[in-house]
Design a protein around this motif. Structure first.
Motif, mmCIF file in Angstrom:
data_model
loop_
_atom_site.group_PDB
_atom_site.id
_atom_site.type_symbol
_atom_site.label_atom_id
_atom_site.label_comp_id
_atom_site.label_asym_id
_atom_site.label_seq_id
_atom_site.Cartn_x
_atom_site.Cartn_y
_atom_site.Cartn_z
ATOM 1 N N GLU A 1 39.954 51.271 43.133
ATOM 2 C CA GLU A 1 39.967 52.769 43.060
ATOM 3 C C GLU A 1 41.082 53.432 42.331
ATOM 4 O OE1 GLU A 1 39.674 54.553 46.993
ATOM 5 O OE2 GLU A 1 37.951 53.128 47.533
ATOM 6 N N GLU A 2 42.177 52.960 42.109
ATOM 7 C CA GLU A 2 43.145 53.539 41.176
ATOM 8 C C GLU A 2 43.107 53.303 39.623
ATOM 9 O OE1 GLU A 2 46.954 52.484 42.673
ATOM 10 O OE2 GLU A 2 46.398 53.196 44.839
ATOM 11 N N THR A 3 42.539 51.981 39.423
ATOM 12 C CA THR A 3 42.675 51.646 37.975
ATOM 13 C C THR A 3 41.282 51.546 37.339
ATOM 14 O OG1 THR A 3 42.509 49.351 38.631
ATOM 15 C CG2 THR A 3 44.603 50.222 38.470
ATOM 16 N N GLY A 4 40.202 51.382 38.460
ATOM 17 C CA GLY A 4 38.872 51.287 38.030
ATOM 18 C C GLY A 4 38.544 49.457 37.508
ATOM 19 N N GLU A 5 39.547 49.060 37.457
ATOM 20 C CA GLU A 5 39.533 47.471 37.418
ATOM 21 C C GLU A 5 38.734 46.839 38.591
ATOM 22 O OE1 GLU A 5 40.116 46.031 34.346
ATOM 23 O OE2 GLU A 5 40.621 47.990 33.477
ATOM 24 N N GLY B 1 38.080 44.202 51.794
ATOM 25 C CA GLY B 1 38.297 45.463 52.235
ATOM 26 C C GLY B 1 37.503 46.451 51.418
ATOM 27 N N CYS B 2 37.325 46.005 50.229
ATOM 28 C CA CYS B 2 36.701 46.935 49.128
ATOM 29 C C CYS B 2 35.285 47.235 49.535
ATOM 30 C CB CYS B 2 36.786 46.439 47.782
ATOM 31 S SG CYS B 2 38.322 46.224 47.121
ATOM 32 N N LYS B 3 34.500 46.111 50.102
ATOM 33 C CA LYS B 3 33.172 46.303 50.275
ATOM 34 C C LYS B 3 32.926 46.111 51.858
ATOM 35 C CE LYS B 3 31.714 46.346 46.225
ATOM 36 N NZ LYS B 3 30.649 47.318 45.719
ATOM 37 N N GLN B 4 34.033 46.136 52.769
ATOM 38 C CA GLN B 4 34.008 46.020 54.037
ATOM 39 C C GLN B 4 32.965 44.904 54.566
ATOM 40 O OE1 GLN B 4 35.690 48.248 55.972
ATOM 41 N NE2 GLN B 4 36.559 48.786 53.835
ATOM 42 N N VAL B 5 33.289 43.675 54.009
ATOM 43 C CA VAL B 5 32.584 42.378 54.351
ATOM 44 C C VAL B 5 33.488 41.516 55.370
ATOM 45 C CG1 VAL B 5 31.525 40.395 53.478
ATOM 46 C CG2 VAL B 5 31.548 42.446 52.181
ATOM 47 N N SER B 6 32.930 41.241 56.535
ATOM 48 C CA SER B 6 33.697 40.339 57.483
ATOM 49 C C SER B 6 33.660 38.976 57.157
ATOM 50 C CB SER B 6 32.817 40.730 58.954
ATOM 51 O OG SER B 6 31.682 39.928 58.842
#
Length: 114
Positions: free
Chosen positions: A93-97, A58-63
């Motif tokens: 996005e919240e932690t930057g980790e 989901g972070c990189k929108q990879v199927s």
């Protein structure tokens, strides 16, 4: 990146349970129903299962299709799949980790080749 929420409102099956079933090898709605008890008939199942099954990162929108293609093209480690597709290389996005929540699913795709 999706948070945990109930997908199957009839049988109270949440997103994380569905993703765990995918990590265990479920790739179809029927396999998800078998492993999780999802009903496949409620609005949540009808509206969301297809897109959940189609997505790996989901972070990189990879199927799923993109990851499977990378594996078939020779990406035989999670790192190589990440290099080829971006999957597993996102940042929370919240932690930057680094996120990496999809890495177990990527490993399962490599192991099963699907």
């Amino acid at each position: 990146m999706a948070g945990n929420r109930v997908i199957c409102t009839t049988n109270n099956v949440d997103y994380i349970t569905i993703r765990k079933a995918m990590i265990a090898g479920a790739r179809t709605k029927e396999e998800i129903a078998e492993k999780t008890g999802a009903c496949l008939e409620c609005e949540g199942c009808k509206n969301e299962l297809g897109s959940i099954l189609a997505s790996v990162c989901g972070c990189k929108q990879v199927s799923l299709e993109t990851v499977v293609a990378a594996v078939h093209a020779g990406a035989d480690t999670v790192v190589k799949v990440g290099e080829a597709t971006g999957a597993g290389t996102g940042v929370n996005e919240e932690t930057g980790e680094p996120c990496g929540r999809c890495k177990p699913l990527i490993q399962n795709i490599i192991d099963l080749g699907r």
